[in-house]
Design a protein around this motif. Structure first.
Motif, PDB file in Angstrom:
ATOM      1  N   ARG A 198       0.834  -1.201   0.000  1.00  0.00           N
ATOM      2  CA  ARG A 198       0.000   0.000   0.000  1.00  0.00           C
ATOM      3  C   ARG A 198       0.868   1.250   0.000  1.00  0.00           C
ATOM      4  NH1 ARG A 198      -2.611  -0.919   5.971  1.00  0.00           N
ATOM      5  NH2 ARG A 198      -2.870   1.330   6.025  1.00  0.00           N
ATOM      6  N   LEU A 236       0.353  -4.868   5.319  1.00  0.00           N
ATOM      7  CA  LEU A 236       1.116  -4.037   4.380  1.00  0.00           C
ATOM      8  C   LEU A 236       0.561  -4.101   2.958  1.00  0.00           C
ATOM      9  CD1 LEU A 236       4.762  -4.798   5.586  1.00  0.00           C
ATOM     10  CD2 LEU A 236       3.660  -2.549   5.586  1.00  0.00           C
ATOM     11  N   VAL A 269      11.994  -4.161  12.893  1.00  0.00           N
ATOM     12  CA  VAL A 269      12.750  -4.258  14.147  1.00  0.00           C
ATOM     13  C   VAL A 269      11.935  -5.006  15.200  1.00  0.00           C
ATOM     14  CG1 VAL A 269      13.696  -2.912  16.077  1.00  0.00           C
ATOM     15  CG2 VAL A 269      14.146  -2.200  13.717  1.00  0.00           C
ATOM     16  N   ALA A 270      10.644  -4.675  15.281  1.00  0.00           N
ATOM     17  CA  ALA A 270       9.775  -5.317  16.267  1.00  0.00           C
ATOM     18  C   ALA A 270       9.725  -6.819  16.027  1.00  0.00           C
ATOM     19  CB  ALA A 270       8.369  -4.716  16.201  1.00  0.00           C
ATOM     20  N   MET A 271       9.510  -7.228  14.783  1.00  0.00           N
ATOM     21  CA  MET A 271       9.424  -8.648  14.465  1.00  0.00           C
ATOM     22  C   MET A 271      10.778  -9.323  14.681  1.00  0.00           C
ATOM     23  SD  MET A 271       6.301  -8.819  13.858  1.00  0.00           S
ATOM     24  CE  MET A 271       6.210 -10.569  13.486  1.00  0.00           C
ATOM     25  N   ASP A 301       0.314   4.187   1.276  1.00  0.00           N
ATOM     26  CA  ASP A 301       0.200   5.156   2.378  1.00  0.00           C
ATOM     27  C   ASP A 301       1.103   4.792   3.561  1.00  0.00           C
ATOM     28  OD1 ASP A 301      -1.227   2.930   3.120  1.00  0.00           O
ATOM     29  OD2 ASP A 301      -2.846   4.034   4.083  1.00  0.00           O
ATOM     30  N   VAL A 302       2.033   3.852   3.357  1.00  0.00           N
ATOM     31  CA  VAL A 302       2.977   3.555   4.445  1.00  0.00           C
ATOM     32  C   VAL A 302       4.355   4.094   4.063  1.00  0.00           C
ATOM     33  CG1 VAL A 302       1.731   1.500   5.196  1.00  0.00           C
ATOM     34  CG2 VAL A 302       3.636   1.252   3.587  1.00  0.00           C
ATOM     35  N   GLU A 303       5.126   4.442   5.097  1.00  0.00           N
ATOM     36  CA  GLU A 303       6.469   4.973   4.852  1.00  0.00           C
ATOM     37  C   GLU A 303       7.501   4.147   5.593  1.00  0.00           C
ATOM     38  OE1 GLU A 303       6.425   9.213   5.532  1.00  0.00           O
ATOM     39  OE2 GLU A 303       4.636   9.431   4.262  1.00  0.00           O
ATOM     40  N   PRO A 351       9.716   4.679   8.033  1.00  0.00           N
ATOM     41  CA  PRO A 351       9.864   4.605   9.500  1.00  0.00           C
ATOM     42  C   PRO A 351       8.987   3.535  10.153  1.00  0.00           C
ATOM     43  CG  PRO A 351       9.851   6.882   8.800  1.00  0.00           C
ATOM     44  CD  PRO A 351       9.528   6.066   7.572  1.00  0.00           C
ATOM     45  N   GLU A 352       7.692   3.484   9.780  1.00  0.00           N
ATOM     46  CA  GLU A 352       6.827   2.489  10.421  1.00  0.00           C
ATOM     47  C   GLU A 352       7.112   1.088   9.906  1.00  0.00           C
ATOM     48  OE1 GLU A 352       5.684   5.210   8.899  1.00  0.00           O
ATOM     49  OE2 GLU A 352       3.975   4.793   7.566  1.00  0.00           O
ATOM     50  N   VAL A 353       7.504   0.971   8.638  1.00  0.00           N
ATOM     51  CA  VAL A 353       7.836  -0.350   8.097  1.00  0.00           C
ATOM     52  C   VAL A 353       9.103  -0.874   8.782  1.00  0.00           C
ATOM     53  CG1 VAL A 353       8.591  -1.596   6.029  1.00  0.00           C
ATOM     54  CG2 VAL A 353       6.705   0.034   5.877  1.00  0.00           C
ATOM     55  N   ALA A 380      10.115   0.045  11.747  1.00  0.00           N
ATOM     56  CA  ALA A 380       9.738  -0.225  13.137  1.00  0.00           C
ATOM     57  C   ALA A 380       9.142  -1.626  13.252  1.00  0.00           C
ATOM     58  CB  ALA A 380       8.744   0.827  13.642  1.00  0.00           C
ATOM     59  N   LEU A 381       8.326  -1.998  12.261  1.00  0.00           N
ATOM     60  CA  LEU A 381       7.742  -3.347  12.246  1.00  0.00           C
ATOM     61  C   LEU A 381       8.832  -4.403  12.053  1.00  0.00           C
ATOM     62  CD1 LEU A 381       4.525  -2.820  10.091  1.00  0.00           C
ATOM     63  CD2 LEU A 381       4.614  -3.591  12.470  1.00  0.00           C
TER      64      LEU A 381
END
Lengths: 176, 176
Positions: free
Chosen positions: A133, A170, A146-148, A135-137, A139-141, A143-144
């Motif tokens: 999609r 996503l 790193v989180a995973m 509308d995602v950038e 930084p949040e991708v 962050a995901l």
């Protein structure tokens, strides 16, 4: 080689062990890397560089969506090794605080940042191909990612199922 | 009270500081909690218990989807405090290894497990209400919750955008 030892054994691997597995004398290892922290930092930088090279190859992939999700999955799967090396490095840095290199000067930080840039390029490719999609950038991708990665020590099947949920999130929005 | 100190200051908070803020003498604190580890464990258990109580209230919510996603978001937002307390507890346990309680005997582990059960019940409610896809199960949902919690120190806006992606991934599949 050192990468395998520290990746598997974490902080517990000794420089002697690394030398033995590399088939060189301990003196040789110490000549190149006077401290354990320097050895570990070199190992970590090498790992980030390799992952970046692998990821860069995917920039020319025909299926940009598969390339992006494949690299995402690969980086999560590789995370326990990087975390083990990073933890060992942190411990080694604590032991010799005078030589601690942190923040933006750190070679490992720079290598990690180069990898992040390639992931950003893969993301844009996947978005242009309509596989992610728009509308995602990054930084949040990231962050995901790193989180995973931090939860990657968990059961492989559970990890895969959790990744599937993130990948679905996503994917382009589907209208009801 | 101790919760606030340890949550904010992490491992650096002294028992003296806790006593001062609680308005009691250090002797009183030590009488109830002879070691720092015991005090920290009590603080962590109390925090899990409170979160579980808060989450349990949502079991009766009219909108089961909003209840589930709200608790998910709340737990992620609360994570930095729990991690700070948990890290301080780990350090305190390392300092007095003879008294270390780990694994299933640990009160904090039990309290955390009770919270997990409530999240499982909220998930089922949300699935029955059609707000969460019915092909996901608690292990991967909890893995995502833990993963997002560990990355929760990041920028709040980025965290929210990352959460949105995860929540979209948990939403029922929409046909193209």
């Amino acid at each position: 080689m050192a990468e395998e030892v520290f990746g598997a054994g974490g902080a517990s691997a000794s420089t002697e062990e690394v030398a033995r597995l590399a088939g060189v004398g301990v003196a040789t290892v110490f000549r190149h890397f006077p401290t354990k922290a320097e050895l570990l930092r070199a190992v970590l930088v090498r790992r980030f560089d390799r992952l970046r090279e692998e990821a860069s190859v995917q920039l020319g992939a025909a299926d940009a969506g598969a390339a992006f999700f494949g690299v995402f999955r690969r980086l999560v799967a590789d995370a326990p090794t990087k975390i083990a090396i990073g933890t060992a490095l942190f411990d080694a840095d604590q032991e010799s605080p005078g030589q601690t290199k942190t923040g933006k000067e750190d070679a490992a930080f720079r290598a990690s940042n180069e990898l992040r840039k390639v992931v950003g390029a893969l993301l844009r490719n996947a978005q242009e191909a309509g596989a992610v999609r728009d509308d995602v950038e990054l930084p949040e991708v990231y962050a995901l990612l790193v989180a995973m990665s931090r939860a990657a020590h968990r059961d492989a099947e559970v990890r895969e199922r959790a990744l599937t949920i993130v990948f679905d999130g996503l994917a382009p929005h589907r209208s009801l």
